[in-house]
Enzyme design. Sequence first.
Site, short mmCIF file in Angstrom:
data_model
loop_
_atom_site.label_atom_id
_atom_site.label_comp_id
_atom_site.label_asym_id
_atom_site.label_seq_id
_atom_site.Cartn_x
_atom_site.Cartn_y
_atom_site.Cartn_z
N HIS A 34 0.76 -1.05 -0.08
CA HIS A 34 0.02 -0.16 -0.12
C HIS A 34 0.94 1.15 0.02
CE1 HIS A 34 -3.22 -2.52 2.51
NE2 HIS A 34 -3.62 -2.68 1.14
N SER A 77 -2.88 -7.70 2.98
CA SER A 77 -3.08 -7.66 4.34
C SER A 77 -3.56 -9.04 4.92
CB SER A 77 -4.17 -6.76 4.88
OG SER A 77 -3.85 -5.32 4.10
P1 ADP Z 1 -10.10 -3.75 -0.07
O1 ADP Z 1 -10.54 -4.43 1.34
O2 ADP Z 1 -10.89 -2.42 -0.32
O3 ADP Z 1 -9.73 -4.61 -1.10
P2 ADP Z 1 -7.11 -3.65 0.69
O4 ADP Z 1 -6.62 -2.61 1.90
O5 ADP Z 1 -6.97 -5.09 0.92
O6 ADP Z 1 -8.70 -3.09 0.70
O7 ADP Z 1 -6.42 -2.95 -0.53
C1 ADP Z 1 -6.62 -1.72 -0.77
C2 ADP Z 1 -6.08 -1.66 -2.39
O8 ADP Z 1 -4.58 -1.71 -2.13
C3 ADP Z 1 -6.70 -2.51 -3.43
O9 ADP Z 1 -6.76 -1.97 -4.68
C4 ADP Z 1 -5.66 -3.59 -3.54
O10 ADP Z 1 -5.63 -4.26 -4.59
C5 ADP Z 1 -4.48 -2.62 -3.12
N1 ADP Z 1 -3.19 -3.61 -2.88
C6 ADP Z 1 -3.17 -4.29 -1.79
N2 ADP Z 1 -1.95 -4.93 -1.45
C7 ADP Z 1 -1.07 -4.46 -2.48
C8 ADP Z 1 0.14 -4.60 -2.99
N3 ADP Z 1 0.97 -5.40 -2.35
N4 ADP Z 1 0.45 -3.98 -4.10
C9 ADP Z 1 -0.17 -3.17 -4.78
N5 ADP Z 1 -1.57 -2.82 -4.40
C10 ADP Z 1 -1.76 -3.35 -3.25
#
Ligand code: ADP
Length: 163
Positions: free
Chosen positions: A19, A131
């Site tokens: 993130h 996560s």
């Molecule tokens: P949600 O529950 O809305 O999917 P997340 O916190 O899991 O929320 O993820 C938020 C955003 O960050 C999503 O678009 C996800 O694809 C992106 N994301 C999560 N991990 C990574 C990563 N390692 N690299 C790039 N983008 C990521």
Amino acid sequence: MNRSQAIFPGSFDPLTNGHVDLVVRALSVFDRVLVAVLDNPNKETLFSVKERTAFVRESFQRQGESVQVHTFSGLLVDFAREQEVKVVLRGLRAISDFDYEAQMALMNRSLNPEIETFFLMTRERYSYISSTLVKQIAPFGGDVSSLVPPPVAAALEQKLALR
Ligand code: ADP
């Protein structure tokens, strides 16, 4: 000055280095990124919304005013309208992210045609970080220090020690 802004919405339970990297890279395109932490009482999370926003605040101190953190509940398009921001930022790691992300982007567009979703591809070294995985390996003593920012690593350790 008319600043270009993007909202980066998510659960961030917890914030990971994937993130963080996405936000930092987005700052080469947008003047300001609003990290929007979803407060959904129906979704069980390991960290409270207060803890999740604190991780964001602590992890982006160096970026100053250009990274802001908000919480939101309800529809993302309503939050975007409230903030007067028209760009939603999301990340893509693998093809498996695509279905869900495309569905959300199209749904958000149908709810508000003015909103555009921008996708940034993950950096290779963060492509396997989620996560969910962090929460799965931390309880077994797996080293998460290279996967999450320091405040998150410390909080995970503390939370697990209390169990
Ligand atoms: P949600 O529950 O809305 O999917 P997340 O916190 O899991 O929320 O993820 C938020 C955003 O960050 C999503 O678009 C996800 O694809 C992106 N994301 C999560 N991990 C990574 C990563 N390692 N690299 C790039 N983008 C990521």
